[in-house]
Design an enzyme around this catalytic site. Sequence first.
Site, mmCIF file in Angstrom:
data_model
loop_
_atom_site.group_PDB
_atom_site.id
_atom_site.type_symbol
_atom_site.label_atom_id
_atom_site.label_comp_id
_atom_site.label_asym_id
_atom_site.label_seq_id
_atom_site.Cartn_x
_atom_site.Cartn_y
_atom_site.Cartn_z
ATOM 1 N N ASN A 158 -6.932 4.816 -11.256
ATOM 2 C CA ASN A 158 -5.737 5.094 -10.459
ATOM 3 C C ASN A 158 -4.620 4.069 -10.650
ATOM 4 O OD1 ASN A 158 -6.731 2.972 -8.947
ATOM 5 N ND2 ASN A 158 -7.046 4.156 -7.080
ATOM 6 N N ARG A 163 0.835 -1.210 0.000
ATOM 7 C CA ARG A 163 0.000 0.000 0.000
ATOM 8 C C ARG A 163 0.868 1.258 0.000
ATOM 9 N NH1 ARG A 163 -5.155 -0.569 0.165
ATOM 10 N NH2 ARG A 163 -5.636 1.416 1.161
ATOM 11 N N ARG A 218 0.861 5.179 -8.012
ATOM 12 C CA ARG A 218 -0.283 5.995 -8.425
ATOM 13 C C ARG A 218 0.150 7.391 -8.867
ATOM 14 N NH1 ARG A 218 -4.031 3.385 -3.833
ATOM 15 N NH2 ARG A 218 -4.875 1.673 -5.082
ATOM 16 N N HIS A 273 -4.497 -1.533 -7.688
ATOM 17 C CA HIS A 273 -5.286 -1.876 -6.500
ATOM 18 C C HIS A 273 -4.394 -2.707 -5.595
ATOM 19 C CE1 HIS A 273 -8.427 -3.650 -3.934
ATOM 20 N NE2 HIS A 273 -7.763 -4.782 -4.110
#
Length: 143
Positions: A114, A87, A104, A117
């Site tokens: 974006n 993340r 991103r 995921h």
Amino acid sequence: MAIERTFSIIKPNAVAKNVIGSIFARFETAGFKIVGTKMLHLTVEQARGFYAEHDGKPFFDGLVEFMTSGPIVVSVLEGENAVQRHRDLLGATNPANALAGTLRADYADSLTENGTHGSDSVESAAREIAYFFGEGEVCPRTR
């Protein structure tokens, strides 16, 4: 630290930009092992099922339309603290808030498009991996 698995999607806009290899290189440079991957074109039913938690939200139909607009690459990444580290590499969901050097910031076109995921928890990762990968399709590489 414990070895975790996380789930990743390279979304249609990033696939269309031909940056799959660049993204994989960044995963590996960050210390992840790619233990499962495949390219597929989601059906509407698959996209609606995967994003079922967002059904009824204003952006749901647009998200399903986008995610079925072209091929995606789904992957299972393995490493220490994989969910949070992945993340961090992705950056903020809204690319306007993504730090320079994150995926991103580099590959997103908008909030919906974006580029990527990533699972938000170990539990989500297990569910998302099982949604796309069957028995024997993920190969442990931790050594």
